[in-house]
Write a protein that holds these residues in place. Structure first.
Motif, PDB file in Angstrom:
ATOM      1  N   ASP A  22      46.869   8.834 -42.714  1.00 33.55           N
ATOM      2  CA  ASP A  22      47.247   8.934 -41.305  1.00 33.55           C
ATOM      3  C   ASP A  22      47.855  10.287 -40.973  1.00 33.55           C
ATOM      4  O   ASP A  22      47.733  10.765 -39.850  1.00 33.55           O
ATOM      5  N   VAL A  23      48.543  10.882 -41.938  1.00 32.73           N
ATOM      6  CA  VAL A  23      49.184  12.186 -41.716  1.00 32.73           C
ATOM      7  C   VAL A  23      48.908  13.079 -42.921  1.00 32.73           C
ATOM      8  O   VAL A  23      49.114  12.677 -44.074  1.00 32.73           O
ATOM      9  N   ILE A  24      48.425  14.274 -42.664  1.00 29.81           N
ATOM     10  CA  ILE A  24      48.181  15.286 -43.694  1.00 29.81           C
ATOM     11  C   ILE A  24      48.763  16.595 -43.162  1.00 29.81           C
ATOM     12  O   ILE A  24      48.507  16.968 -42.021  1.00 29.81           O
ATOM     13  N   MET A  25      49.554  17.276 -43.980  1.00 31.49           N
ATOM     14  CA  MET A  25      50.110  18.568 -43.550  1.00 31.49           C
ATOM     15  C   MET A  25      50.192  19.511 -44.733  1.00 31.49           C
ATOM     16  O   MET A  25      50.447  19.091 -45.861  1.00 31.49           O
ATOM     17  N   GLY A  26      50.019  20.792 -44.451  1.00 32.58           N
ATOM     18  CA  GLY A  26      50.175  21.796 -45.493  1.00 32.58           C
ATOM     19  C   GLY A  26      49.707  23.149 -45.011  1.00 32.58           C
ATOM     20  O   GLY A  26      49.562  23.385 -43.808  1.00 32.58           O
ATOM     21  N   ALA A  27      49.461  24.039 -45.978  1.00 24.52           N
ATOM     22  CA  ALA A  27      48.881  25.345 -45.679  1.00 24.52           C
ATOM     23  C   ALA A  27      47.378  25.259 -45.941  1.00 24.52           C
ATOM     24  O   ALA A  27      46.823  24.174 -46.048  1.00 24.52           O
ATOM     25  N   GLY A  28      46.743  26.414 -46.046  1.00 22.98           N
ATOM     26  CA  GLY A  28      45.297  26.444 -46.286  1.00 22.98           C
ATOM     27  C   GLY A  28      44.498  26.818 -45.060  1.00 22.98           C
ATOM     28  O   GLY A  28      43.300  26.568 -44.996  1.00 22.98           O
ATOM     29  N   ASN A  29      45.167  27.446 -44.076  1.00 24.04           N
ATOM     30  CA  ASN A  29      44.495  27.800 -42.827  1.00 24.04           C
ATOM     31  C   ASN A  29      43.524  28.957 -43.054  1.00 24.04           C
ATOM     32  O   ASN A  29      43.934  30.037 -43.475  1.00 24.04           O
TER      33      ASN A  29
END
Ligand SMILES: [Zn+2]
Length: 505
Positions: free
Chosen positions: A201-208
């Motif tokens: 339901d929620v995913i967050m991080g770097a990797g842009n």
């Protein structure tokens, strides 16, 4: 006869209605399970951050007496990078070989051998099964391992999140998802596993893909693999992904969510946050040198901290929770990256951000159901490079001092800095801290006692680390036992009895 039966049923009904409120009273809220992983944190990483913040070791809140504390083994099933087809353990941890200078200070030393990578370690934590290095929830028999803790949580009606200070499809956040892959390096497939299933339901991080490690816009050379490929990235950012994801990128969007403004969800049921930076929030920014002091290099200003991400994730999950509770994994992923690069100042910065996230979670728990309705596990997946004091002559090693941290990293021209024994993962015991519902269950899972531990870590021993060690697979054992609780089944059972009684009456 009829009257007797009725009396018996009435008595039973009275008992049942008496018992039910008692059970309900201890189960007014569903249990939330939160696992926090400071990736690649040898004891020196925990020591360094506490020395910096408090001036002494063992001072972070999780050293408090309310916490269960254990050492933990982290070795993989084997050190192959591909499945070998056998479930026979090939490596382990032998306390009798772990101590002494020879174990530490050469690349062939015992603790430098047989270490887990983040994929195998994450898989063990999330599924309870050891496997080869590189495996994301994938067995050494070349098949997916199920369920992961997030899959189990979702099957029990919980809402599920995984967040990190490195790319959100990196090994640890991926292991705490419904991704299953023969190799951690298949980032694009892993990202799409995470996005396309019905678990996350929620995913967050770097990797842009559109930003550099300094948070500046890229005009060429974009690499879309960490976010599932260019087509998927475009879908996310035009709100057209078929799995109903809301995508955010800006620091202000993360901050709005962290402050409780959820209007940005705009009816979407899933949220993916990809901070505007390439690989890590802060650790990979330019400017590092071994004589840096903590915070001496200016931070990237356009990305959220792990603390902000943590609060944002908790708020979104709480908003989506339908009453069955949440499961959240929070990774301080760049602690490991700083350790690989022997960056003393950045190791401290990353561990401080992780510790601040722990404090935020503690505060959240105390305002959301309290410890009887929440389980918090704080640990690492494996050691990395064993940062320690500057001297190489003290057996097994000298502990880090505040002066070492101020000097940076040991080099021949910087002899007062923190000494790093390698630039790779290590196989020493690591700490695990647990508090809340079910935390006491680790006590039944102790595998052994490392009787040398308190000789070298007397400060840790004084805080409750008595040498007893569990295994990383035990995190799954305890968390998976808590996820269906408290007492959902018992309440349903009593409810059925009551219904039966009422029907017969
Ligand atoms: Zn790791």
């Amino acid at each position: 006869m009829k009257g007797k039966m009725k009396n018996r049923l009435s008595l039973f009904a009275t008992m049942a209605t008496f018992i039910l409120p008692m059970i309900s009273a201890s189960a007014t809220a569903s249990t939330n399970v939160i696992v926090m992983i400071s990736d690649g944190a040898s004891f020196g990483a925990w020591d360094a951050a506490d020395l910096y913040e408090y001036g002494t070791t063992c001072a972070s809140p999780y050293f408090g007496s309310e916490w269960s504390k254990y050492l933990m083994t982290t070795y993989p099933l084997n050190t192959s990078s591909t499945p070998t087809g056998s479930m026979t353990p090939m490596v382990g941890y032998d306390p009798s070989r772990a101590w002494g200078l020879a174990s530490y200070n050469t690349s062939s030393g015992y603790l430098h051998q047989n270490a887990a990578d983040s994929a195998a370690a994450g898989t063990a934590l999330s599924t309870g099964q050891k496997t080869y290095n590189n495996a994301i929830n994938w067995s050494n028999l070349n098949a997916p391992i199920m369920p992961t803790l997030p899959e189990l949580a979702k099957a029990n009606g919980k809402v599920v999140g995984t967040i990190s200070s490195v790319q959100w499809s990196h090994a640890t956040p991926a292991a705490f998802s419904d991704a299953h892959d023969v190799s951690r390096n298949n980032y694009e497939a892993i990202a799409n596993d995470m996005l396309n299933g019905n678990v996350m339901d929620v995913i967050m991080g770097a990797g842009n893909p559109d930003y550099t490690n300094n948070g500046t816009l890229k005009t060429s050379g974009q690499d879309y693999k960490y976010v599932g490929g260019q087509t998927v990235w475009n879908q996310l950012n035009t709100d057209t992904h078929p799995n109903d994801w809301k995508s955010i990128q800006t620091k202000s969007e993360f901050e709005a969510l962290a402050n409780g403004d959820l209007s940005i969800l705009n009816g979407k049921t899933r949220l993916v946050g990809t901070a505007q930076v390439a690989t890590t929030l802060q650790q990979a920014r330019s400017g590092y040198s071994h004589t840096d002091t903590v915070f001496s290099d200016p931070f990237n200003v356009s990305v959220p901290s792990l603390v902000t991400m943590t609060l944002a994730a908790l708020n979104v999950l709480q908003h989506l929770d339908n009453g069955n509770g949440i499961f959240l994994q929070i990774e301080g992923g760049a602690v490991d990256w700083a350790a690989h690069a022997n960056q003393t100042s950045r190791l401290v910065e990353e561990q401080l951000d992780f510790n601040n996230a722990v404090k935020a979670v503690i505060n959240w728990i105390e305002n959301n159901g309290g410890w009887e309705n929440n389980l918090l596990i704080v640990t690492t997946d494996h050691g990395n490079s064993m940062p320690s004091g500057e001297s190489s002559n003290i057996i097994p090693h000298e502990r880090i001092s505040r002066d070492n941290i101020n000097a940076g990293t040991y080099t021949s021209s910087n002899p007062n800095g923190v000494r790093w024994w390698s630039g790779n993962h290590t196989n020493e015991l690591v700490p695990l801290f647990a508090r809340g519902y079910g935390a006491d269950r680790f006590a039944a899972l102790v595998d052994g006692i490392d009787s040398n531990f308190d000789l070298y870590y007397s400060d840790w021993a004084a805080m409750g680390f008595n040498g007893c060690y569990i295994d990383n697979t035990d995190v799954f054992v305890v968390a998976s036992s808590v996820i269906p609780e408290p007492a959902t089944v018992v309440i349903l059972g009593l409810g059925s009895v009551l219904m039966l009684v009422r029907k017969k009456q």
